[in-house]
Design an enzyme around this catalytic site. Structure first.
Site, PDB file in Angstrom:
ATOM      1  N   LYS A  85      48.253 -59.698 -45.369  1.00  0.00           N
ATOM      2  CA  LYS A  85      47.621 -60.450 -44.292  1.00  0.00           C
ATOM      3  C   LYS A  85      47.935 -61.941 -44.400  1.00  0.00           C
ATOM      4  O   LYS A  85      48.196 -62.613 -43.399  1.00  0.00           O
ATOM      5  CB  LYS A  85      46.104 -60.234 -44.304  1.00  0.00           C
ATOM      6  CG  LYS A  85      45.684 -58.884 -43.739  1.00  0.00           C
ATOM      7  CD  LYS A  85      44.179 -58.766 -43.707  1.00  0.00           C
ATOM      8  CE  LYS A  85      43.738 -57.518 -42.960  1.00  0.00           C
ATOM      9  NZ  LYS A  85      44.146 -56.279 -43.596  1.00  0.00           N
ATOM     10  N   GLN A 129      37.157 -55.814 -43.695  1.00  0.00           N
ATOM     11  CA  GLN A 129      38.107 -55.061 -44.507  1.00  0.00           C
ATOM     12  C   GLN A 129      37.339 -54.031 -45.317  1.00  0.00           C
ATOM     13  O   GLN A 129      36.522 -54.361 -46.165  1.00  0.00           O
ATOM     14  CB  GLN A 129      38.871 -55.995 -45.443  1.00  0.00           C
ATOM     15  CG  GLN A 129      39.852 -55.281 -46.348  1.00  0.00           C
ATOM     16  CD  GLN A 129      41.012 -54.699 -45.559  1.00  0.00           C
ATOM     17  OE1 GLN A 129      41.765 -55.417 -44.945  1.00  0.00           O
ATOM     18  NE2 GLN A 129      41.136 -53.401 -45.582  1.00  0.00           N
ATOM     19  N   ASP A 152      39.015 -54.806 -34.400  1.00  0.00           N
ATOM     20  CA  ASP A 152      39.493 -53.666 -35.178  1.00  0.00           C
ATOM     21  C   ASP A 152      39.323 -52.364 -34.410  1.00  0.00           C
ATOM     22  O   ASP A 152      39.847 -51.334 -34.815  1.00  0.00           O
ATOM     23  CB  ASP A 152      38.747 -53.577 -36.513  1.00  0.00           C
ATOM     24  CG  ASP A 152      39.698 -53.522 -37.694  1.00  0.00           C
ATOM     25  OD1 ASP A 152      40.918 -53.509 -37.471  1.00  0.00           O
ATOM     26  OD2 ASP A 152      39.227 -53.472 -38.836  1.00  0.00           O
TER      27      ASP A 152
END
Length: 420
Positions: A85, A129, A152
């Site tokens: 990322k 996450q 997401d």
């Protein structure tokens, strides 16, 4: 734009780079368009990263995005995700606001952080996450994110929308991609499934009528991916832990997509010759006491000779997944901008209506006319003379009735768009 592959290996890094450039171009356009209606809109993304050791510092590049790292925990497994990322974010150009939350962070503290991000107009997207520390309920945390900022695509409301709303344009409307193109349906779709379809489109793999086998039925990848593929008229089979003879089932597929989190599970006996294989898995395995290696769910050495296209690990689905996260955030910022523009236009219309009303009032003559309407016949006069006093209204009541009969009609105002 399609990417030509010189070999069987699909270059996810090259595809992701092109998508990031497309996003950067769109962000510039977004800033220009939104400036006409006030301050320029800068897409903002907050990422809550879990289970890692150290905070990540991301340098400023272009000032295109606002990117926030919120890191929970101290486990080393997520270092891979963080490195990937971070590298991609540096290329795209995010401003970083990092904050380290220890593994002991309570659920209430995490929920408080999410709530503050929900109300921050500069943040258009929030992701968590996974996995989170064991004492934090993942579903509660995911549900706390505003659906409009769930870039997401994991909020139950967004998953439900995916089951009912068409997410893609038809092939005829996007000649630059022969198969389809993402249309931004007003909500976010899970990034990894979106990345898989994007890879197939960019490599000109036809989905309509294709037999696709999805190995894994998680709510993160398998289920939303199956819904996306069915929207593209593919024939989808789900393979899971209770499937009888998974290799035999996969042997029938034109496209095999594997997302189970088991290192090199899929071998040559699972794949028919000429099939396309997409490996979503990412597993850290120990090759020796001192060496670890990152491998997928597919045994690349065995499967590559059989297939027509295959994604490597790393360098396949991963980079494009992050690019989809950025694109989802861009779409969220665009929806926010649309709401701002709608409010601006509605306000302008309301002000214009008020000005017209004031002008009309000023133009009404103040001198009453003494002209009377001539009466043509006696029949028209008699009813007036015969009206009884009881039927006449007192002055106050009459004035009230006149008001009720001729109220000032409010001018309808265009409704404000809702930010989803």
């Amino acid at each position: 734009e399609e990417v030509e592959m010189p070999s069987k290996l699909i270059d996810g890094n090259a595809i992701a780079a092109r998508i990031r450039q497309e996003i950067a171009d769109e962000v510039v356009k977004l800033g220009t368009d939104s400036t006409k209606y006030g301050e320029p809109v800068v897409p903002g993304l907050a990422v809550i990263l879990s289970l890692i050791k150290n905070a990540i510092v991301v340098d400023i590049f272009f000032n295109i995005f606002l990117f926030e790292f919120f890191i929970v925990g101290e486990r080393p497994e997520s270092e891979i995700y963080v490195r990937v990322k971070t590298k991609a974010c540096l290329k795209v150009g995010f401003s970083n606001f990092s904050e380290l939350l220890p593994e002991s962070t309570s659920q209430s503290q995490l929920l408080s952080l999410i709530e503050s991000l929900n109300h921050n107009d500069q943040v258009h997207g929030i992701i968590i996450q996974l996995p989170l520390p064991e004492h934090i309920d993942e579903q509660v945390a995911l549900m706390a994110i505003s659906p409009s900022k769930d870039v997401d695509g994991l909020h139950p409301l967004n998953l439900a929308k995916l089951a009912t709303i068409q997410a893609f344009k038809t092939p005829e409307t996007s000649p630059e991609k022969p198969n389809a193109t993402w249309s931004g349906p007003g909500f976010s779709v899970a990034c990894t499934p979106l990345a898989v379809v994007e890879l197939l489109d960019r490599c000109s793999v036809k989905l309509e009528g294709a037999v696709v086998c999805v190995v894994g039925r998680s709510s993160l990848v398998g289920i939303p991916l199956a819904m996306l593929l069915m929207q593209r008229d593919a024939t989808v089979t789900m393979v899971h832990s209770k499937t009888i003879d998974p290799p035999e089932v996969c042997q029938q597929a034109d496209i095999v997509i594997v997302a189970v989190g088991r290192a090199e599970l899929v071998t040559a006996e699972w794949i028919k010759e000429g099939a396309v294989v997409i490996d979503v898995g990412m597993n850290l395995v120990r090759k020796s006491k001192s060496q670890k290696s990152l491998v997928g769910d597919v045994n690349l050495a065995q499967v590559e000779p059989l297939c027509s296209l295959i994604t490597p690990v790393p360098g396949g689905v991963g980079p494009v997944t992050l690019a989809m996260l950025l694109r989802n955030t861009l779409h969220a910022a665009q929806r926010y901008t649309t709401s701002i523009i709608d409010k601006f236009v509605s306000s302008e219309q309301e002000e214009g209506t008020k000005e017209e009303g004031t002008k009309e009032e000023e133009e009404v003559p103040l001198v009453e006319s003494n002209e009377t309407t001539p009466v043509d016949s006696e029949q028209e006069v008699l009813p007036l003379l015969e009206e009884s006093p009881e039927e006449k209204h007192p002055p106050e009541e009459e004035a009230t009735n006149n008001q009720d009969q001729n109220p000032e009609q409010p001018v309808p105002i265009k409704g404000e768009a809702l930010v989803e």
